[in-house]
Motif scaffolding. Structure first.
Motif, PDB file in Angstrom:
ATOM      1  N   MET A   1      23.674  33.795   7.526  1.00 22.50           N
ATOM      2  CA  MET A   1      23.019  35.041   7.276  1.00 22.50           C
ATOM      3  C   MET A   1      22.141  35.366   8.482  1.00 22.50           C
ATOM      4  O   MET A   1      21.434  34.495   8.997  1.00 22.50           O
ATOM      5  CB  MET A   1      22.169  34.953   6.005  1.00 22.50           C
ATOM      6  CG  MET A   1      21.369  36.211   5.786  1.00 22.50           C
ATOM      7  SD  MET A   1      20.514  36.365   4.195  1.00 22.50           S
ATOM      8  CE  MET A   1      19.482  34.968   4.142  1.00 22.50           C
ATOM      9  N   ASP A   2      22.199  36.595   8.905  1.00 18.96           N
ATOM     10  CA  ASP A   2      21.320  37.083   9.963  1.00 18.96           C
ATOM     11  C   ASP A   2      19.952  37.314   9.331  1.00 18.96           C
ATOM     12  O   ASP A   2      19.808  38.146   8.432  1.00 18.96           O
ATOM     13  CB  ASP A   2      21.875  38.377  10.550  1.00 18.96           C
ATOM     14  CG  ASP A   2      21.055  38.891  11.711  1.00 18.96           C
ATOM     15  OD1 ASP A   2      19.805  38.897  11.622  1.00 18.96           O
ATOM     16  OD2 ASP A   2      21.664  39.309  12.706  1.00 18.96           O
ATOM     17  N   LEU A   3      18.943  36.581   9.773  1.00 19.02           N
ATOM     18  CA  LEU A   3      17.629  36.667   9.146  1.00 19.02           C
ATOM     19  C   LEU A   3      16.948  38.015   9.352  1.00 19.02           C
ATOM     20  O   LEU A   3      16.147  38.438   8.528  1.00 19.02           O
ATOM     21  CB  LEU A   3      16.734  35.540   9.649  1.00 19.02           C
ATOM     22  CG  LEU A   3      17.193  34.129   9.273  1.00 19.02           C
ATOM     23  CD1 LEU A   3      16.269  33.089   9.869  1.00 19.02           C
ATOM     24  CD2 LEU A   3      17.296  33.974   7.769  1.00 19.02           C
ATOM     25  N   LYS A   4      17.267  38.715  10.441  1.00 22.16           N
ATOM     26  CA  LYS A   4      16.660  40.023  10.686  1.00 22.16           C
ATOM     27  C   LYS A   4      17.311  41.104   9.833  1.00 22.16           C
ATOM     28  O   LYS A   4      16.639  41.880   9.175  1.00 22.16           O
ATOM     29  CB  LYS A   4      16.755  40.379  12.161  1.00 22.16           C
ATOM     30  CG  LYS A   4      15.865  39.533  13.035  1.00 22.16           C
ATOM     31  CD  LYS A   4      15.980  39.923  14.477  1.00 22.16           C
ATOM     32  CE  LYS A   4      15.138  39.005  15.337  1.00 22.16           C
ATOM     33  NZ  LYS A   4      15.311  39.289  16.759  1.00 22.16           N
ATOM     34  N   SER A   5      18.639  41.170   9.864  1.00 21.95           N
ATOM     35  CA  SER A   5      19.343  42.232   9.148  1.00 21.95           C
ATOM     36  C   SER A   5      19.658  41.863   7.698  1.00 21.95           C
ATOM     37  O   SER A   5      19.987  42.727   6.904  1.00 21.95           O
ATOM     38  CB  SER A   5      20.650  42.569   9.863  1.00 21.95           C
ATOM     39  OG  SER A   5      21.565  41.493   9.740  1.00 21.95           O
ATOM     40  N   ARG A   6      19.589  40.562   7.378  1.00 20.15           N
ATOM     41  CA  ARG A   6      19.927  40.028   6.046  1.00 20.15           C
ATOM     42  C   ARG A   6      21.416  40.157   5.736  1.00 20.15           C
ATOM     43  O   ARG A   6      21.846  39.975   4.613  1.00 20.15           O
ATOM     44  CB  ARG A   6      19.120  40.695   4.928  1.00 20.15           C
ATOM     45  CG  ARG A   6      17.622  40.721   5.161  1.00 20.15           C
ATOM     46  CD  ARG A   6      17.047  39.372   5.174  1.00 20.15           C
ATOM     47  NE  ARG A   6      16.451  39.036   3.899  1.00 20.15           N
ATOM     48  CZ  ARG A   6      15.947  37.859   3.660  1.00 20.15           C
ATOM     49  NH1 ARG A   6      15.975  36.941   4.578  1.00 20.15           N
ATOM     50  NH2 ARG A   6      15.422  37.575   2.511  1.00 20.15           N
ATOM     51  N   LYS A   7      22.243  40.450   6.750  1.00 16.09           N
ATOM     52  CA  LYS A   7      23.682  40.534   6.543  1.00 16.09           C
ATOM     53  C   LYS A   7      24.257  39.122   6.483  1.00 16.09           C
ATOM     54  O   LYS A   7      23.869  38.249   7.242  1.00 16.09           O
ATOM     55  CB  LYS A   7      24.360  41.308   7.676  1.00 16.09           C
ATOM     56  CG  LYS A   7      24.045  42.773   7.649  1.00 16.09           C
ATOM     57  CD  LYS A   7      24.804  43.507   8.735  1.00 16.09           C
ATOM     58  CE  LYS A   7      24.438  44.975   8.708  1.00 16.09           C
ATOM     59  NZ  LYS A   7      25.173  45.715   9.739  1.00 16.09           N
ATOM     60  N   ARG A   8      25.222  38.944   5.585  1.00 14.97           N
ATOM     61  CA  ARG A   8      25.864  37.645   5.412  1.00 14.97           C
ATOM     62  C   ARG A   8      27.289  37.709   5.927  1.00 14.97           C
ATOM     63  O   ARG A   8      27.946  38.739   5.828  1.00 14.97           O
ATOM     64  CB  ARG A   8      25.868  37.247   3.941  1.00 14.97           C
ATOM     65  CG  ARG A   8      24.495  37.039   3.405  1.00 14.97           C
ATOM     66  CD  ARG A   8      24.535  36.738   1.936  1.00 14.97           C
ATOM     67  NE  ARG A   8      23.186  36.636   1.419  1.00 14.97           N
ATOM     68  CZ  ARG A   8      22.839  35.826   0.459  1.00 14.97           C
ATOM     69  NH1 ARG A   8      23.739  35.061  -0.118  1.00 14.97           N
ATOM     70  NH2 ARG A   8      21.600  35.786   0.043  1.00 14.97           N
ATOM     71  N   ARG A   9      27.758  36.566   6.443  1.00 14.68           N
ATOM     72  CA  ARG A   9      29.129  36.473   6.942  1.00 14.68           C
ATOM     73  C   ARG A   9      29.680  35.107   6.563  1.00 14.68           C
ATOM     74  O   ARG A   9      29.025  34.088   6.786  1.00 14.68           O
ATOM     75  CB  ARG A   9      29.132  36.634   8.453  1.00 14.68           C
ATOM     76  CG  ARG A   9      30.493  36.460   9.069  1.00 14.68           C
ATOM     77  CD  ARG A   9      30.494  36.797  10.532  1.00 14.68           C
ATOM     78  NE  ARG A   9      29.872  35.745  11.315  1.00 14.68           N
ATOM     79  CZ  ARG A   9      29.942  35.666  12.628  1.00 14.68           C
ATOM     80  NH1 ARG A   9      30.569  36.588  13.321  1.00 14.68           N
ATOM     81  NH2 ARG A   9      29.368  34.680  13.275  1.00 14.68           N
ATOM     82  N   VAL A  10      30.868  35.082   5.992  1.00 13.50           N
ATOM     83  CA  VAL A  10      31.519  33.824   5.664  1.00 13.50           C
ATOM     84  C   VAL A  10      32.120  33.260   6.944  1.00 13.50           C
ATOM     85  O   VAL A  10      32.881  33.932   7.637  1.00 13.50           O
ATOM     86  CB  VAL A  10      32.619  34.019   4.601  1.00 13.50           C
ATOM     87  CG1 VAL A  10      33.372  32.721   4.366  1.00 13.50           C
ATOM     88  CG2 VAL A  10      32.008  34.529   3.299  1.00 13.50           C
ATOM     89  N   VAL A  11      31.775  32.026   7.256  1.00 16.06           N
ATOM     90  CA  VAL A  11      32.241  31.380   8.475  1.00 16.06           C
ATOM     91  C   VAL A  11      33.521  30.588   8.215  1.00 16.06           C
ATOM     92  O   VAL A  11      34.469  30.668   8.971  1.00 16.06           O
ATOM     93  CB  VAL A  11      31.137  30.462   9.051  1.00 16.06           C
ATOM     94  CG1 VAL A  11      31.653  29.633  10.197  1.00 16.06           C
ATOM     95  CG2 VAL A  11      29.939  31.295   9.471  1.00 16.06           C
ATOM     96  N   ALA A  12      33.535  29.830   7.150  1.00 16.74           N
ATOM     97  CA  ALA A  12      34.706  29.006   6.812  1.00 16.74           C
ATOM     98  C   ALA A  12      34.862  29.014   5.290  1.00 16.74           C
ATOM     99  O   ALA A  12      34.220  28.247   4.592  1.00 16.74           O
ATOM    100  CB  ALA A  12      34.534  27.590   7.336  1.00 16.74           C
TER     101      ALA A  12
END
Length: 119
Positions: A1-12
């Motif tokens: 999760m990007d702590l600034k934007s709070r956007k989440r991304r699945v890595v694996a």
């Protein structure tokens, strides 16, 4: 999760932990090591999105996570196998007492905790 934007991304999406609760080892600010759903040791780059296989053979039981310096790998058993990065293979070492082995994020080597029964 990007702590600034709070956007989440699945890595694996199908990553797994080995035996205990270790699922990833950070290998710098941009790279992380994980075990895929087939038992292969992989490295993921956050900036490029590229996944690279680090070891030729999968682990049939737990999988191996590499130390940040890439010289050792460990699974759910207290063994710190030496890594041959050119051949992408492991040189197994004697298992130690204790459990839950892991590698510190900024140094070579590793550690595990021991209980009274291990002493």
């Amino acid at each position: 999760m990007d702590l600034k934007s709070r956007k989440r991304r699945v890595v694996a999406a199908e990553a797994r932990s080995y035996a205990e609760h270790r699922a990833v080892v950070w290998r710098g600010e941009d790279r992380l090591c994980f075990i895929d759903n087939k038992g292969f040791t992989q490295e993921f780059s956050l900036s490029t999105g590229q996944t690279t296989r680090l070891l030729k053979q999968p682990s049939e039981v737990f999988g191996y996570l590499m130390s940040p310096d890439g010289r050792h790998a460990t699974s759910g058993t207290p063994e710190f196998a030496r890594v041959d990065t050119e051949a992408q293979t492991l040189w197994h070492e004697q298992r130690q007492s204790g459990c839950q082995p892991t590698s510190p994020p900024t140094a070579s080597g590793g550690f595990g905790w021991e209980g009274p029964a291990d002493l």
